[in-house]
Motif scaffolding. Structure first.
Motif, PDB file in Angstrom:
ATOM      1  N   PRO A  30       0.814  -1.223   0.000  1.00 52.82           N
ATOM      2  CA  PRO A  30       0.000   0.000   0.000  1.00 52.82           C
ATOM      3  C   PRO A  30       0.842   1.265   0.000  1.00 52.82           C
ATOM      4  O   PRO A  30       0.444   2.277  -0.576  1.00 52.82           O
ATOM      5  CB  PRO A  30      -0.836  -0.118   1.276  1.00 52.82           C
ATOM      6  CG  PRO A  30      -0.208  -1.190   2.069  1.00 52.82           C
ATOM      7  CD  PRO A  30       0.494  -2.096   1.123  1.00 52.82           C
ATOM      8  N   TYR A  31       2.015   1.202   0.631  1.00 53.16           N
ATOM      9  CA  TYR A  31       2.855   2.401   0.650  1.00 53.16           C
ATOM     10  C   TYR A  31       3.355   2.727  -0.746  1.00 53.16           C
ATOM     11  O   TYR A  31       3.325   3.870  -1.189  1.00 53.16           O
ATOM     12  CB  TYR A  31       4.048   2.200   1.590  1.00 53.16           C
ATOM     13  CG  TYR A  31       3.633   2.066   3.023  1.00 53.16           C
ATOM     14  CD1 TYR A  31       3.316   3.208   3.768  1.00 53.16           C
ATOM     15  CD2 TYR A  31       3.537   0.830   3.635  1.00 53.16           C
ATOM     16  CE1 TYR A  31       2.923   3.090   5.087  1.00 53.16           C
ATOM     17  CE2 TYR A  31       3.136   0.709   4.946  1.00 53.16           C
ATOM     18  CZ  TYR A  31       2.833   1.836   5.668  1.00 53.16           C
ATOM     19  OH  TYR A  31       2.428   1.734   6.957  1.00 53.16           O
ATOM     20  N   LEU A  33       2.003   1.956  -3.541  1.00 59.25           N
ATOM     21  CA  LEU A  33       0.895   2.455  -4.361  1.00 59.25           C
ATOM     22  C   LEU A  33       0.567   3.909  -4.042  1.00 59.25           C
ATOM     23  O   LEU A  33       0.074   4.643  -4.881  1.00 59.25           O
ATOM     24  CB  LEU A  33      -0.346   1.579  -4.155  1.00 59.25           C
ATOM     25  CG  LEU A  33      -0.261   0.167  -4.717  1.00 59.25           C
ATOM     26  CD1 LEU A  33      -1.469  -0.653  -4.294  1.00 59.25           C
ATOM     27  CD2 LEU A  33      -0.180   0.198  -6.242  1.00 59.25           C
ATOM     28  N   SER A  34       0.819   4.306  -2.804  1.00 59.68           N
ATOM     29  CA  SER A  34       0.437   5.665  -2.396  1.00 59.68           C
ATOM     30  C   SER A  34       1.530   6.689  -2.672  1.00 59.68           C
ATOM     31  O   SER A  34       1.284   7.884  -2.565  1.00 59.68           O
ATOM     32  CB  SER A  34       0.111   5.697  -0.904  1.00 59.68           C
ATOM     33  OG  SER A  34      -0.849   4.724  -0.616  1.00 59.68           O
ATOM     34  N   ILE A  41       0.800  15.378  -2.935  1.00 57.98           N
ATOM     35  CA  ILE A  41       0.408  16.068  -1.706  1.00 57.98           C
ATOM     36  C   ILE A  41       1.530  16.999  -1.264  1.00 57.98           C
ATOM     37  O   ILE A  41       1.305  18.162  -0.938  1.00 57.98           O
ATOM     38  CB  ILE A  41       0.087  15.052  -0.584  1.00 57.98           C
ATOM     39  CG1 ILE A  41      -1.157  14.243  -0.941  1.00 57.98           C
ATOM     40  CG2 ILE A  41      -0.101  15.769   0.740  1.00 57.98           C
ATOM     41  CD1 ILE A  41      -1.431  13.120   0.022  1.00 57.98           C
TER      42      ILE A  41
ATOM     43  N   PRO B 103      -4.038   4.078  -7.998  1.00 63.46           N
ATOM     44  CA  PRO B 103      -3.307   3.212  -7.065  1.00 63.46           C
ATOM     45  C   PRO B 103      -3.493   3.632  -5.607  1.00 63.46           C
ATOM     46  O   PRO B 103      -3.669   2.768  -4.735  1.00 63.46           O
ATOM     47  CB  PRO B 103      -1.839   3.391  -7.490  1.00 63.46           C
ATOM     48  CG  PRO B 103      -1.885   3.931  -8.866  1.00 63.46           C
ATOM     49  CD  PRO B 103      -3.147   4.716  -8.972  1.00 63.46           C
ATOM     50  N   ALA B 104      -3.490   4.928  -5.355  1.00 64.26           N
ATOM     51  CA  ALA B 104      -3.658   5.391  -3.971  1.00 64.26           C
ATOM     52  C   ALA B 104      -5.039   5.031  -3.444  1.00 64.26           C
ATOM     53  O   ALA B 104      -5.184   4.600  -2.292  1.00 64.26           O
ATOM     54  CB  ALA B 104      -3.442   6.902  -3.897  1.00 64.26           C
ATOM     55  N   ALA B 107      -5.069   1.332  -2.702  1.00 60.13           N
ATOM     56  CA  ALA B 107      -4.355   1.056  -1.454  1.00 60.13           C
ATOM     57  C   ALA B 107      -5.220   1.434  -0.253  1.00 60.13           C
ATOM     58  O   ALA B 107      -5.319   0.680   0.721  1.00 60.13           O
ATOM     59  CB  ALA B 107      -3.032   1.824  -1.428  1.00 60.13           C
ATOM     60  N   TRP B 111      -6.497  -1.753   2.082  1.00 55.65           N
ATOM     61  CA  TRP B 111      -5.704  -2.010   3.269  1.00 55.65           C
ATOM     62  C   TRP B 111      -5.807  -0.871   4.258  1.00 55.65           C
ATOM     63  O   TRP B 111      -5.899   0.298   3.876  1.00 55.65           O
ATOM     64  CB  TRP B 111      -4.217  -2.166   2.903  1.00 55.65           C
ATOM     65  CG  TRP B 111      -3.911  -3.354   2.069  1.00 55.65           C
ATOM     66  CD1 TRP B 111      -3.870  -4.654   2.465  1.00 55.65           C
ATOM     67  CD2 TRP B 111      -3.602  -3.356   0.671  1.00 55.65           C
ATOM     68  NE1 TRP B 111      -3.550  -5.463   1.406  1.00 55.65           N
ATOM     69  CE2 TRP B 111      -3.377  -4.705   0.298  1.00 55.65           C
ATOM     70  CE3 TRP B 111      -3.484  -2.360  -0.295  1.00 55.65           C
ATOM     71  CZ2 TRP B 111      -3.052  -5.077  -0.993  1.00 55.65           C
ATOM     72  CZ3 TRP B 111      -3.158  -2.725  -1.584  1.00 55.65           C
ATOM     73  CH2 TRP B 111      -2.950  -4.063  -1.929  1.00 55.65           C
ATOM     74  N   TYR B 113      -3.357   0.730   6.548  1.00 57.08           N
ATOM     75  CA  TYR B 113      -1.939   0.706   6.878  1.00 57.08           C
ATOM     76  C   TYR B 113      -1.599   1.930   7.699  1.00 57.08           C
ATOM     77  O   TYR B 113      -2.367   2.887   7.774  1.00 57.08           O
ATOM     78  CB  TYR B 113      -1.084   0.636   5.619  1.00 57.08           C
ATOM     79  CG  TYR B 113      -1.354   1.717   4.599  1.00 57.08           C
ATOM     80  CD1 TYR B 113      -2.377   1.596   3.673  1.00 57.08           C
ATOM     81  CD2 TYR B 113      -0.567   2.867   4.573  1.00 57.08           C
ATOM     82  CE1 TYR B 113      -2.617   2.596   2.747  1.00 57.08           C
ATOM     83  CE2 TYR B 113      -0.808   3.861   3.644  1.00 57.08           C
ATOM     84  CZ  TYR B 113      -1.827   3.723   2.740  1.00 57.08           C
ATOM     85  OH  TYR B 113      -2.069   4.715   1.823  1.00 57.08           O
ATOM     86  N   ARG B 114      -0.445   1.856   8.329  1.00 53.96           N
ATOM     87  CA  ARG B 114      -0.048   2.950   9.204  1.00 53.96           C
ATOM     88  C   ARG B 114       0.007   4.244   8.394  1.00 53.96           C
ATOM     89  O   ARG B 114       0.659   4.318   7.349  1.00 53.96           O
ATOM     90  CB  ARG B 114       1.326   2.647   9.806  1.00 53.96           C
ATOM     91  CG  ARG B 114       1.689   3.541  10.970  1.00 53.96           C
ATOM     92  CD  ARG B 114       3.147   3.425  11.286  1.00 53.96           C
ATOM     93  NE  ARG B 114       3.524   2.050  11.636  1.00 53.96           N
ATOM     94  CZ  ARG B 114       3.640   1.619  12.886  1.00 53.96           C
ATOM     95  NH1 ARG B 114       3.430   2.451  13.878  1.00 53.96           N
ATOM     96  NH2 ARG B 114       3.988   0.387  13.136  1.00 53.96           N
ATOM     97  N   VAL B 119      -3.058  10.146   5.301  1.00 52.96           N
ATOM     98  CA  VAL B 119      -2.942  10.499   3.887  1.00 52.96           C
ATOM     99  C   VAL B 119      -4.310  10.862   3.334  1.00 52.96           C
ATOM    100  O   VAL B 119      -4.484  11.899   2.675  1.00 52.96           O
ATOM    101  CB  VAL B 119      -2.327   9.329   3.082  1.00 52.96           C
ATOM    102  CG1 VAL B 119      -2.406   9.610   1.586  1.00 52.96           C
ATOM    103  CG2 VAL B 119      -0.886   9.097   3.499  1.00 52.96           C
ATOM    104  N   THR B 122      -5.527  14.182   4.689  1.00 55.12           N
ATOM    105  CA  THR B 122      -4.794  15.305   4.088  1.00 55.12           C
ATOM    106  C   THR B 122      -5.354  15.605   2.705  1.00 55.12           C
ATOM    107  O   THR B 122      -5.582  16.766   2.340  1.00 55.12           O
ATOM    108  CB  THR B 122      -3.297  14.960   3.985  1.00 55.12           C
ATOM    109  OG1 THR B 122      -2.851  14.522   5.257  1.00 55.12           O
ATOM    110  CG2 THR B 122      -2.505  16.167   3.551  1.00 55.12           C
ATOM    111  N   ILE B 123      -5.629  14.531   1.943  1.00 54.02           N
ATOM    112  CA  ILE B 123      -6.203  14.725   0.615  1.00 54.02           C
ATOM    113  C   ILE B 123      -7.575  15.379   0.728  1.00 54.02           C
ATOM    114  O   ILE B 123      -7.903  16.313  -0.001  1.00 54.02           O
ATOM    115  CB  ILE B 123      -6.287  13.373  -0.133  1.00 54.02           C
ATOM    116  CG1 ILE B 123      -4.882  12.851  -0.432  1.00 54.02           C
ATOM    117  CG2 ILE B 123      -7.078  13.524  -1.420  1.00 54.02           C
ATOM    118  CD1 ILE B 123      -4.856  11.478  -1.055  1.00 54.02           C
TER     119      ILE B 123
END
Lengths: 312, 289
Positions: A30-31, A33-34, A41, B103-104, B107, B111, B113-114, B119, B122-123
């Motif tokens: 996931p990281y 992908l982000s 950002i 993709p974001a 994700a 999931w 995730y930490r 994120v 913020t978006i």
């Protein structure tokens, strides 16, 4: 025969085990992908942080070497009556527009929900004002507001004396345009909410002989609360930073009658090239928006949990 | 499904029902009148533009004037170029947002995730950020590095409008998609990437199309970014329309209305085509229908 297997079909399961991926790499997925989004950002946050930093400088187009002056801009602006006028105008605008749009939006949603032929036809055109640019809405309404040549005074029989964008009327006129653009937003959100409600409680209370108003107040409104809150949050937040149609209709005038915070910041930063003052306006507006958003989102979370709980 | 009526006594031709239809009608006269008036004004000649008559002989010459050199002389903006600029900026911004946002969103939808919530919020906060706080520094930066009045500069800043929309809407679509479908594909020997491309992506395709088109509308309708960050070379339609208001020291109501109509048409047509998906899009997936 074995060589003519069609291309692009996945291999049968028995022949190919999933390629084992180490756990640490799966955790990273996931990281990875982000990452591009986070880069964007950062790319947007950089000017944002820079803008916040301007609020602490004596930065203007004429200042060659801006220096850090701490809270001096804040002290100046917080003691400037013009700033407080902007705060008052912005809050007036935001509260009135949000309340009117919420009430009208709920009303329209209830009327459309009857799914008569009229309702179905109107539902399709309901969103048209919402979809044209607010600045264009401002342009059109500006043409209609003109006291001499505008169509509004003619249609409403007000003669050529009523000045829609005069000192005392301008704020109400720009709110009117906001209501025209954004009431459909509230209406379609609330309508979606009404249609997602379970039918049984309403049928049960109808059997018990409850009045329509009782059902509306005791059943529909509580269950609808999360949907209404989403609409209220979006509208109130957007109203606090309103710019487009107000700018093209009045540019903040007459005097400072419609000088909202963003228009004040525009006048400081872009017209007078006082970057620090404009940024201080925006910094304070951002604080207001941020605090309000945090509060409203927490209220929304509670409402959503309550609505979800009541369904079970 | 057949009946959506919520209360008793709501028969089809009852007085209450007729009253409700009448109330709706009042709203729709109010709602549609400015649009109708825009069309009427756009069809009037210079001599008729200041009249408030509803009956006149329509002409299309205003549209020709707006798009011709005459229009450019009045506004110092070539309206045809402005349309092209708007298309390039909006399509560019939407494509960048899709490539980066899908993709974001996947994700975030699949999931926990930490930092994922940070994120995403913020978006989301972009949606509520006061634009000028970003534009004023960008105005200074763009002037320094030569991005002022360029399409690249506009595409970059329009991310502020398009990215949050696309990421948040698509996240809600990915969340609603049962994870079992991809797990089944993985069991069939697909790699993760293949499962995403062959299974997940096609399933959310309507969501992607709706999000992209809605982002296009929002980018097209944006006014404050180009107002400050473009000059005369790459002016989009929203700014170009306002130039007709004071064109040549005289008001051209009919030309303004024609320009406004041209600029308003693409979003209106797009919106009607994605109406089913609008609720979810406008509320960032917070309200599903």
């Amino acid at each position: 025969m074995t060589t003519t297997a069609p291309p692009r079909t996945p291999a049968p399961a028995v022949q190919r085990e999933p390629r084992p991926v180490p756990a640490w790499r799966r955790g990273l997925r996931p990281y990875v992908l982000s990452i591009p989004a986070v880069l964007i950002i950062v790319g947007i946050l950089y000017p944002f942080v820079l803008g916040a930093y301007y609020a602490f400088l004596n930065y203007a187009a004429v200042v060659r070497r801006p220096v850090f002056i701490g809270l001096q801009n804040f002290a100046e602006i917080l003691s400037d009556p013009a700033f407080w006028t902007s705060v008052r105008v912005t809050l007036h605008y935001a509260v009135v527009a949000t309340v009117v749009e919420t009430v009208l939006g709920i009303g329209i949603a209830l009327l459309l929900n009857r799914s008569t032929l009229v309702g179905r036809v109107f539902e399709r055109v309901l969103i048209l004002p919402l979809m044209i640019a607010p600045v264009i809405a401002g342009v059109i309404w500006g043409l209609m507001f003109n006291p001499q040549y505008g169509v509004l005074n003619y249609v409403l029989g007000l003669g050529s004396t009523f000045d829609w964008l005069g000192e005392s009327t301008a704020i109400w006129s720009v709110i009117l345009v906001d209501v025209w653009i954004y009431t459909p937003f509230v209406a379609i959100l609330v309508l979606a909410g009404i249609r997602s409600l379970p039918k049984e409680p309403f049928e049960a209370s109808a059997v018990d002989g409850a009045s329509w108003f009782y059902m509306f107040r005791r059943l529909m409104l509580p269950m609808m609360w999360p949907y209404i809150l989403v609409a209220v949050i979006f509208r109130f937040m957007d109203c606090l930073k309103i710019f487009d149609h107000v700018f093209v209709l009045t540019a903040g005038g007459p005097g400072d009658a419609t000088r909202t915070l963003q228009i004040g910041a525009y006048q400081n930063s872009i017209i007078q090239l006082q970057y620090s003052q404009g940024s201080t306006y925006m910094f304070l507006l951002w604080v207001i928006v941020f605090v309000t958003a945090r509060y409203l989102v927490s209220v929304l979370g509670k409402a959503q949990r309550r609505a979800a709980g009541s369904e079970e | 499904m057949a009946s959506r009526e919520l209360g008793p006594g709501e028969r089809r031709f009852s007085p209450a029902s007729i009253g409700a239809d009448a109330a709706l009608l009042v709203w729709f006269v109010f709602s549609l009148f400015p649009l109708v008036w825009m069309v009427l004004l756009a069809l009037k000649t210079n001599a008729e533009q200041i009249s408030t008559y509803f009956a006149f002989t329509p002409t299309l010459e205003n549209f020709a004037t707006v798009l011709s050199e005459e229009g450019e002389r009045l506004t110092s903006v070539n309206f045809t170029d402005a349309i092209l600029t708007s298309v390039i900026n909006c399509v560019g911004a939407v494509i960048v947002s899709l490539v980066i946002g899908i993709p974001a969103a996947y994700a975030a939808g699949r999931w926990q995730y930490r930092g994922s919530n940070d994120v995403m919020f913020t978006i989301l906060s972009f949606r509520f950020a006061p634009e000028l706080m970003v534009i004023v520094p960008l105005f200074v930066i763009y002037n320094q590095i030569g991005l002022f009045d360029t399409n690249v500069g506009m595409i970059w800043v329009l991310q502020l409008v398009t990215m949050p929309l696309i990421v948040w809407i698509l996240r809600s679509y990915f969340q609603d998609m049962p994870a079992e479908l991809e797990q089944a594909a993985l069991l069939d020997g697909y790699t993760r990437r293949r499962a995403f491309v062959m299974v997940a992506l096609p399933l959310v395709r309507p969501g992607i199309a709706a999000a992209a088109l809605l982002a296009f509308i929002f980018a097209w309708n944006n006014y404050v970014f180009p107002l400050i960050l473009t000059g005369s070379q790459h002016t989009p339609v929203t700014v170009a329309v306002t130039r007709f208001l004071g064109g040549g020291g005289q008001a051209y109501y009919n030309l303004t209305a024609a320009a406004a109509l041209i600029a308003a048409l693409p979003p209106l047509l797009v919106a009607l085509s994605i109406q089913r998906y609008l609720v979810r899009g406008l509320s960032f997936g917070a309200v599903k229908s």
